[in-house]
Design an enzyme around this catalytic site. Structure first.
Site, mmCIF file in Angstrom:
data_model
loop_
_atom_site.group_PDB
_atom_site.id
_atom_site.type_symbol
_atom_site.label_atom_id
_atom_site.label_comp_id
_atom_site.label_asym_id
_atom_site.label_seq_id
_atom_site.Cartn_x
_atom_site.Cartn_y
_atom_site.Cartn_z
ATOM 1 N N TYR A 179 0.815 -1.218 0.000
ATOM 2 C CA TYR A 179 0.000 0.000 0.000
ATOM 3 C C TYR A 179 0.849 1.269 0.000
ATOM 4 C CZ TYR A 179 -3.851 -3.151 1.266
ATOM 5 O OH TYR A 179 -4.780 -4.169 1.294
ATOM 6 N N LYS A 189 3.843 -15.230 2.965
ATOM 7 C CA LYS A 189 3.715 -16.034 1.741
ATOM 8 C C LYS A 189 5.148 -16.355 1.291
ATOM 9 C CE LYS A 189 1.189 -17.760 -1.650
ATOM 10 N NZ LYS A 189 0.323 -18.939 -1.446
ATOM 11 N N ASP A 203 -2.582 -18.158 2.798
ATOM 12 C CA ASP A 203 -3.762 -18.858 2.261
ATOM 13 C C ASP A 203 -4.272 -19.886 3.278
ATOM 14 O OD1 ASP A 203 -1.273 -19.900 1.701
ATOM 15 O OD2 ASP A 203 -1.784 -20.722 -0.249
ATOM 16 N N ASP A 252 -4.848 -6.502 6.376
ATOM 17 C CA ASP A 252 -6.076 -5.799 5.990
ATOM 18 C C ASP A 252 -7.187 -6.823 5.766
ATOM 19 O OD1 ASP A 252 -7.858 -3.964 5.028
ATOM 20 O OD2 ASP A 252 -6.842 -3.612 3.117
ATOM 21 N N ASP A 269 -10.352 -8.234 8.674
ATOM 22 C CA ASP A 269 -11.784 -8.163 8.352
ATOM 23 C C ASP A 269 -12.435 -9.539 8.455
ATOM 24 O OD1 ASP A 269 -11.919 -5.484 8.037
ATOM 25 O OD2 ASP A 269 -12.547 -5.497 5.938
#
Ligand code: NAD
Length: 361
Positions: A147, A196, A228, A252, A256
């Site tokens: 980001y 990852k 994942d 992020d 959520d």
């Protein structure tokens, strides 16, 4: 008696109502646990735009910087239908949020996901999966990664191509890893670091640095998990998680996902921390302009954020525990605001919910 300076940012919409309840709860806990908070209010968001023409003044930032902690309600109006949005993006209410996070150098975002026994019905997972419930802390890096990397869109050999760069340096990883292990020491002493590393270089560096930091915390159990797999594990076996440490974009998404399995937006607290003790504490929800001023907003997310403030910025763990226990008791005794109301429960407003929690501290 311990004394602390707190910056209060009531903000817009339901912000003033819910912050008011959090202050009453903090003061009650202060009487019981022998601390005193001195509050200074600053304007941020739409109310600051109305008063000063900008969402956050430099004077307000200076007050926040000189305090021990900042407690925020929420900012913003009805998007698309408010006088605060027909202006340049840097003059909109939410620009105040970005500015204060940057000015206070807050690089670690903490979002607890806790399932109250009494709200189990609001959890979308099956009972066999919920088991005895879950209590985890998602810890997301907030100022680096994808980001904040370089980005551009260009035509390459006649094909429109977009690029986003994901960069982390070892210092950025180390400082949040240290925070995660410190937080784990105040909890169940377990850190799962999510990356990852089977694909990304930035994740390999992440894993290497987290492992180095872990060596300084022999009491904390530490494991790595691929992102994942983590997304699956959150809905298959949420009870296994204590502190989940991860980078910006993964955090992020996972935060959520974790908050959705608790079932209710009015209950979700959060904290943003930097290298010093100074932190910013706020509910995860927005300013809910649709219900503002009606005394029906759920103040619990803000009250639980205030408890986090006591624990992580002021080291008043006992008082934080008392507030969290009082919230659990109120739910057990059947009191609910409209957002978490169910059959057979007793409906209360914002102020009454504050009263009920205060009575139980
Ligand atoms: P929201 O979280 O404000 O509201 C979404 C829905 O949840 C609404 O129906 C609202 O009534 C309900 N809700 C939210 N908090 C509640 C509470 N404590 N008790 C009961 N019900 C609650 O999200 P939105 O409507 O998308 O955004 C409204 C404004 O808030 C926008 O201006 C947005 O930019 C801003 N916002 C601010 C923050 C922040 O200050 N950190 C975060 C998110 C959104």
């Amino acid at each position: 008696m311990k004394e602390f300076n707190i910056t209060l940012i009531p903000g817009d919409g339901i912000g003033p109502e819910i912050v008011n309840e959090a202050v009453r709860v903090l003061d009650k806990a202060g009487q019981k646990f022998d601390y005193k908070l001195k509050y200074t209010k600053i304007l941020m968001g739409g109310c600051s735009i109305d008063e000063y023409g900008v969402p956050l003044t430099d004077e307000a930032v200076a007050i926040a910087k000189s305090s021990d902690a900042v407690l925020l309600g929420a900012v913003g109006g009805n998007v698309g239908n408010s006088r605060w949005y027909d202006v340049a993006p840097n003059l909109r209410p939410e620009a105040g949020l970005l500015k204060i996070r940057k000015e206070l150098e807050l690089f670690a975002n903490l979002r607890p996901a806790y399932l109250y026994d009494e709200l189990k019905d609001a959890c979308p997972l099956k009972k066999e999966i919920i088991g005895d419930g879950f209590d985890m802390m998602i810890m997301r890096e907030l100022t680096g990664g994808l980001y904040f990397g370089e980005r551009h869109t260009e035509e390459v050999d006649g094909v429109v191509t977009a690029t986003d760069v994901l960069t982390y340096n070892e210092n950025e990883i180390r400082r949040i890893a240290i925070k995660a292990f410190e937080i784990a020491m105040k909890r169940r002493k377990n850190v799962i670091s999510v990356d990852k590393a089977n694909v990304l270089d930035s994740s390999r560096l992440w894993r290497k640095i987290v492992k180095e930091v872990a060596a300084d915390y022999p009491e904390v159990t530490y494991t790595d998990m691929l992102v994942d797999n983590c997304a699956m594990q959150l809905v298959m076996n949420p009870g296994q998680f204590d502190v989940v440490l991860t980078e910006n974009m993964f955090g992020d998404i996972l935060s959520d996902e974790a908050s959705m399995i608790t079932g209710s937006i009015g209950m979700l607290s959060s904290a943003s921390l930097g290298t010093t003790k100074l932190g910013l504490y706020e509910p995860s929800h927005g300013s809910a302009p649709d219900i503002a001023g009606k005394n029906i907003a759920n103040p619990i997310a803000t009250i639980l954020s205030a408890a986090m403030m006591l624990r992580y910025s002021l080291d008043l763990d006992e008082a934080a525990d008392a507030i969290e226990t009082a919230v659990a008791k109120v739910l057990k005794d059947g009191y609910r605001t409209t957002d978490i109301m169910s059959d057979g429960m007793k409906l209360v407003g914002t102020r009454e919910m504050g009263d009920m929690i205060i009575e139980r501290i």
